[in-house]
Design an enzyme around this catalytic site. Sequence first.
Site, PDB file in Angstrom:
ATOM      1  CB  SER A 138     -88.513 -16.900  -8.913  1.00 12.45           C
ATOM      2  OG  SER A 138     -88.199 -17.230  -7.998  1.00 12.45           O
ATOM      3  CE1 TYR A 151     -85.797 -12.277  -7.495  1.00 10.25           C
ATOM      4  CE2 TYR A 151     -86.779 -13.991  -6.356  1.00 10.25           C
ATOM      5  CZ  TYR A 151     -86.206 -13.481  -7.293  1.00 10.25           C
ATOM      6  OH  TYR A 151     -85.757 -14.484  -8.394  1.00 10.25           O
TER       7      TYR A 151
END
Length: 286
Positions: A138, A151
């Site tokens: 990501s 995260y």
Amino acid sequence: MKKNVLITGTSTGVGFESAVLFAKNNFKVYATMRNLSKAIELQKIIEKESLDIEILELDVTKVATIKTVVETIIEKDGKIDILFNNAGAGFAKTTEQATEAEIRWVTDVNYLGVVYCTQEVLPYMRKQKYGQIISVTSVGGLVGQPFNELYCGTKFAVEGFMEGLATYVSDAFNIKITCVEPGGITTEFMNSAIEKTASEGQFATGEYLPIFERYMAGNQKRANESKEQVYQTGLEVATVALAIAQNENPPLRIRTSKWAEDFCDLKTQADPDGTKIVAQIKDSFL
């Protein structure tokens, strides 16, 4: 002989689109998911288009299921060409207010799942002297963001894990390593992450609440005003992954959109695709 690819998290989103796209491009696909009851849509496409896809049960947090799938593929094909670590989960909550169970869960799914899957395929790739490991990370694996630190921490961990592997398995065993780094994705992944955050907003209480409210308002504004620029479809990200799988000399890192590239620019401008740092580490340690 077709190359085969083991893809995790194929019930929806990038994994679903990748399974179909890879199969349409002459790969034998082993599409895995935690809950086989979610395989209905994929099964429909397989039957309609006669795609070379086999659906198998795999939970990245349970090593026994990973071992079973890898052994199944080896028994059938005698090889594993590509591991595509796609399974992942969004999570947005303050560190202070997250529970121990939540912290373990997001770490298990997003980081340890990648480690365990990679650990299982490496012996076979090493023996056959070739292979490819692609992991969806990501922009959050390069840039920390508010309420996403847990995260982002897991995605940073995957980036470090993959980078470390690349410094020695690529040359020694011809195992190619790539991190695919999307920004926002208009899939169930994004929707579930936002819904989970919104429904559990009570965890952002006290002094965190006004910051959290600004964060959620900013998310909504970006979604409304810049959807085409910020958010990609699962198919768009899957197309990048396919190009990596077809590349004889893939990069260590690749962002999947201009927005993602711009967002990470301060972190990546000196070495956009990660090849310079890998070369430097090889020179320094090997």
